[in-house]
Motif scaffolding. Structure first.
Motif, mmCIF file in Angstrom:
data_model
loop_
_atom_site.group_PDB
_atom_site.id
_atom_site.type_symbol
_atom_site.label_atom_id
_atom_site.label_comp_id
_atom_site.label_asym_id
_atom_site.label_seq_id
_atom_site.Cartn_x
_atom_site.Cartn_y
_atom_site.Cartn_z
ATOM 1 N N ARG A 194 -11.157 -4.182 -19.819
ATOM 2 C CA ARG A 194 -11.556 -5.591 -20.249
ATOM 3 C C ARG A 194 -12.186 -6.390 -18.986
ATOM 4 N N PRO A 195 -12.158 -6.037 -17.911
ATOM 5 C CA PRO A 195 -13.044 -6.749 -16.850
ATOM 6 C C PRO A 195 -14.599 -6.971 -17.371
ATOM 7 N N LYS A 196 -15.056 -5.885 -17.827
ATOM 8 C CA LYS A 196 -16.385 -6.065 -18.213
ATOM 9 C C LYS A 196 -16.672 -7.011 -19.123
ATOM 10 N N TYR A 197 -15.676 -7.462 -20.225
ATOM 11 C CA TYR A 197 -15.889 -8.491 -20.986
ATOM 12 C C TYR A 197 -15.511 -9.712 -20.359
ATOM 13 N N TYR A 198 -14.725 -9.863 -19.523
ATOM 14 C CA TYR A 198 -14.332 -11.045 -18.688
ATOM 15 C C TYR A 198 -15.587 -11.389 -17.839
ATOM 16 N N PHE A 199 -16.451 -10.309 -17.104
ATOM 17 C CA PHE A 199 -17.656 -10.859 -16.446
ATOM 18 C C PHE A 199 -18.770 -11.449 -17.617
ATOM 19 N N VAL A 200 -19.017 -10.762 -18.401
ATOM 20 C CA VAL A 200 -20.180 -11.017 -19.390
ATOM 21 C C VAL A 200 -19.778 -12.563 -19.991
ATOM 22 N N TRP A 201 -18.705 -12.604 -20.681
ATOM 23 C CA TRP A 201 -18.463 -13.903 -21.249
ATOM 24 C C TRP A 201 -18.115 -15.125 -20.212
ATOM 25 N N THR A 202 -17.484 -14.822 -18.979
ATOM 26 C CA THR A 202 -17.293 -15.812 -18.103
ATOM 27 C C THR A 202 -18.654 -16.235 -17.637
ATOM 28 N N LEU A 203 -19.427 -15.181 -17.125
ATOM 29 C CA LEU A 203 -20.949 -15.496 -17.057
ATOM 30 C C LEU A 203 -21.697 -16.572 -17.900
ATOM 31 N N ALA A 204 -21.743 -16.248 -19.031
ATOM 32 C CA ALA A 204 -22.279 -16.823 -20.122
ATOM 33 C C ALA A 204 -21.642 -18.540 -20.309
ATOM 34 N N ASP A 205 -20.099 -18.246 -20.114
ATOM 35 C CA ASP A 205 -19.888 -19.724 -20.099
ATOM 36 C C ASP A 205 -20.365 -20.508 -18.769
ATOM 37 N N ALA A 206 -20.660 -20.086 -17.654
ATOM 38 C CA ALA A 206 -20.935 -20.611 -16.541
ATOM 39 C C ALA A 206 -22.255 -21.198 -16.718
ATOM 40 N N ILE A 207 -23.185 -20.422 -17.344
ATOM 41 C CA ILE A 207 -24.506 -20.749 -17.668
ATOM 42 C C ILE A 207 -24.600 -21.839 -18.561
ATOM 43 N N ASN A 208 -23.844 -21.944 -19.547
ATOM 44 C CA ASN A 208 -23.964 -22.987 -20.360
ATOM 45 C C ASN A 208 -23.265 -24.402 -19.618
ATOM 46 N N ASN A 209 -22.244 -24.107 -18.772
ATOM 47 C CA ASN A 209 -21.938 -25.290 -18.088
ATOM 48 C C ASN A 209 -22.929 -25.731 -17.107
ATOM 49 N N ALA A 210 -23.512 -24.989 -16.467
ATOM 50 C CA ALA A 210 -24.385 -25.258 -15.378
ATOM 51 C C ALA A 210 -25.601 -26.126 -16.041
ATOM 52 N N ALA A 211 -25.974 -25.810 -17.297
ATOM 53 C CA ALA A 211 -26.889 -26.611 -18.113
ATOM 54 C C ALA A 211 -26.366 -28.004 -18.608
ATOM 55 N N GLY A 212 -25.059 -28.265 -18.627
ATOM 56 C CA GLY A 212 -24.386 -29.514 -18.978
ATOM 57 C C GLY A 212 -23.705 -29.197 -20.466
ATOM 58 N N PHE A 213 -23.675 -27.944 -20.825
ATOM 59 C CA PHE A 213 -22.856 -27.901 -21.955
ATOM 60 C C PHE A 213 -21.631 -27.228 -21.936
ATOM 61 N N GLY A 214 -20.552 -27.842 -22.741
ATOM 62 C CA GLY A 214 -19.414 -27.265 -22.537
ATOM 63 C C GLY A 214 -18.246 -28.241 -21.986
ATOM 64 N N PHE A 215 -18.670 -29.395 -22.026
ATOM 65 C CA PHE A 215 -17.691 -30.703 -21.386
ATOM 66 C C PHE A 215 -16.770 -30.708 -22.620
ATOM 67 N N ASN A 216 -15.451 -31.145 -22.368
ATOM 68 C CA ASN A 216 -14.426 -31.271 -23.384
ATOM 69 C C ASN A 216 -13.586 -32.231 -22.978
ATOM 70 N N GLY A 217 -14.061 -33.246 -22.538
ATOM 71 C CA GLY A 217 -13.268 -34.308 -22.154
ATOM 72 C C GLY A 217 -12.469 -34.370 -20.641
ATOM 73 N N TYR A 218 -11.706 -35.081 -20.647
ATOM 74 C CA TYR A 218 -10.886 -35.251 -19.282
ATOM 75 C C TYR A 218 -9.421 -34.705 -19.407
ATOM 76 N N ALA A 219 -9.082 -34.178 -18.376
ATOM 77 C CA ALA A 219 -7.303 -34.057 -18.483
ATOM 78 C C ALA A 219 -6.692 -35.247 -18.036
ATOM 79 N N LYS A 220 -5.559 -35.150 -18.302
ATOM 80 C CA LYS A 220 -4.575 -36.237 -17.924
ATOM 81 C C LYS A 220 -4.852 -37.093 -16.483
ATOM 82 N N ASP A 221 -5.180 -36.190 -15.592
ATOM 83 C CA ASP A 221 -5.533 -36.393 -14.023
ATOM 84 C C ASP A 221 -6.896 -37.057 -13.727
ATOM 85 N N GLY A 222 -7.538 -36.990 -14.752
ATOM 86 C CA GLY A 222 -9.100 -37.433 -14.663
ATOM 87 C C GLY A 222 -9.934 -36.085 -14.609
ATOM 88 N N THR A 223 -9.672 -35.096 -14.399
ATOM 89 C CA THR A 223 -10.441 -33.826 -14.037
ATOM 90 C C THR A 223 -11.167 -33.704 -15.435
#
Length: 507
Positions: A288-317
């Motif tokens: 499973r870790p190879k899937y964790y690596f590939v999918w998490t890296l892909a998610d990080a790339i999208n986030n770094a570009a500003g894509f993937g924002f999903n609102g704020y948690a109750k503490d403002g995070t």
């Protein structure tokens, strides 16, 4: 050897010396280097091509050209399949008419993907993954079919006939060719996805995504923490740390715990059954870790570009999980088959739900598993896994609806139930997924014979002896685990009114 795998790589050979130096196949080196390059470009894209500084045309064009460059670098002329599949289905969208084009796009996109998979597997390299250009095509197929259904919903179906999620994602016009190619082939997702809705992607490109995600904190509007452009830096760093840990675990453990060991004659003959069960769990855990690596890296790339924002948690995070593909802790500590599936490859599960499960009038569970098998590829092991998965799902549903209520009387009973179901879930998942890893029929059946098909038989008995009420007669149950991030986002989406905030069904 790296040189052998490198010779079959159809992409660039620029990194061949690095491949030989670290003894990894060239196609894998190309993939990782391209993803790291995409990560750097994502930061640049967010900071220097921000919607406030440039036009949507420029953002679409740059995202598309960078994506096509990465595709050519990794796959060479095979990347033309991405353009051909996208171009063919775009013509269908333009000329077939909105009423039926979703069906035509679905058949053509999935059919073309299957044709490429058949060619790659049975003509070029059965069982090998070098230059696997069909991986990106799987994500592009998801995007094509999702958009086709979203256009159909937005242009031909009355709003009151749509479900809450369908209203949220409905698209009211056919996109331009540039928008379509940008959505399918942008540099953030061209190599490893994840898929996303067209509306979410366009909101990101146009810079309106942050305005659409307003949550409340402590019963008041979250004005104290609200920002127009929250930074993804902390989430990106965290996800890169997860990638590093996953890669380290995979490289150190996977070579020791081989899945093929489970079907070796000496292992089966000399190892007690309880140790076989333990080794099966460890060997599947190591994959499973190879899937964790590939999918998490892909998610990080999208986030770094500003894509993937999903609102704020109750503490403002700020939350950056809009298109996250997995939740590792919920996977590893899943106490039901459904909870595991809900947190593994989340975007694919949502795609299956939106294009199949919610729309299939007969046996949606079976249809969804079969579609998943077809989409994954043509290896027989995939079909054995998903056919077994149907049986597992039905059995798990029967156990839950008949036995769970007997363990809710006290904290100790709930704990006992959670431990038992965790053990049963992990064994069931490992047992089910072995053919997915082994790929071929003969070794897969050899493994099942070594277990005397015992879990298949147990599941059949459970389904036969434990009745389950029809879905419309069941009480609502939300305790199997947290809803996917997209489900939570829908509750605050502007397209959702107060009467449509119903809990979405999950596959």
């Amino acid at each position: 050897m790296a040189t052998e795998s490198g010779s079959s790589c159809t992409g660039s050979t620029l990194l061949q010396p690095i491949s030989e130096m670290i003894n990894l196949p060239l196609d894998q080196v190309n993939f990782v280097v391209c993803q790291l390059f995409a990560l750097l470009m994502a930061f640049w894209f967010r900071l220097y091509l921000h919607p406030s500084k440039t036009s949507t045309f420029v953002r679409h064009m740059v995202a598309t050209l960078l994506g096509l460059y990465l595709a050519v670098f990794c796959f060479g002329w095979y990347s033309l399949h991405f353009l051909f599949q996208s171009g063919l289905t775009y013509c269908i969208m333009l000329f077939a008419g909105a009423e039926h084009m979703h069906k035509y796009c679905f058949i053509v996109a999935l059919g073309y993907l299957s044709l490429c998979q058949i060619t790659r597997v049975y003509v070029f390299d059965y069982g090998m993954y070098s230059a696997d250009f069909t991986g990106p095509m799987m994500v592009i197929t998801q995007k094509i079919t999702s958009l086709a259904f979203e256009i159909h919903d937005g242009m031909t179906v009355k709003e009151e006939m749509l479900t809450a999620s369908q209203r949220c994602f409905a698209v009211r016009r056919v996109p331009s060719l540039l928008e379509y190619l940008s959505y399918n082939c942008n540099f953030m997702g061209i190599l490893a996805g994840p898929t996303c809705s067209y509306n979410d992607y366009i909101a990101f490109i146009e810079g309106t995504a942050y305005h659409l995600k307003q949550l409340e904190s402590n019963g008041k509007e979250n004005g104290k923490y609200k920002q127009r452009d929250p930074s993804p830096k902390k989430d990106v760093i965290y996800k890169l740390c997860v990638c590093a840990a996953s890669l380290l675990v995979y490289l150190s453990v996977f070579r020791v715990c081989s899945v093929e060991r489970n079907i070796q004659d000496d292992f089966i003959a000399s190892t007690p059954f309880y140790l076989q069960v333990g080794y099966l769990y460890l060997s599947m855990l190591a994959t499973r870790p190879k899937y964790y690596f590939v999918w998490t890296l892909a998610d990080a790339i999208n986030n770094a570009a500003g894509f993937g924002f999903n609102g704020y948690a109750k503490d403002g995070t700020p939350r950056w999980d809009l298109i996250s593909n997995l939740r590792i802790l919920d996977i590893e500590f899943a106490t039901s088959f459904k909870m595991f599936l809900d947190n593994w490859n989340i975007q694919t599960a949502l795609w299956l739900k939106r294009v199949c499960y919610e729309r299939c009038p007969y046996n949606p569970t079976v249809a969804t598993f079969l579609l998943s098998a077809i989409w994954h590829g043509v290896y027989p092991g995939y079909y054995l896994t998903f056919l077994t998965g149907i049986l597992m799902t039905l059995a798990a549903r029967a156990v839950r609806h008949n036995l769970r209520r007997h363990f809710q009387g006290s904290a100790s009973l709930k704990l006992a139930y959670d431990i038992i179901t965790w053990v049963a879930t992990q064994i069931a998942i490992c047992y089910t997924v072995v053919p997915f890893v082994l790929l071929a029929v003969s070794p897969s059946l050899k493994f099942y014979r070594s277990w005397y098909f015992c879990i298949h038989i147990i599941c059949l008995l459970l389904v036969a002896t434990m009745p389950v009420k029809p879905r419309h007669l069941r009480p609502k149950d939300t305790s199997e685990g947290p809803a996917p991030p997209q489900t939570e986002a829908l509750r605050s989406h502007p397209a959702m009114d107060s009467n449509s905030n119903q809990k979405l069904k999950t596959t």
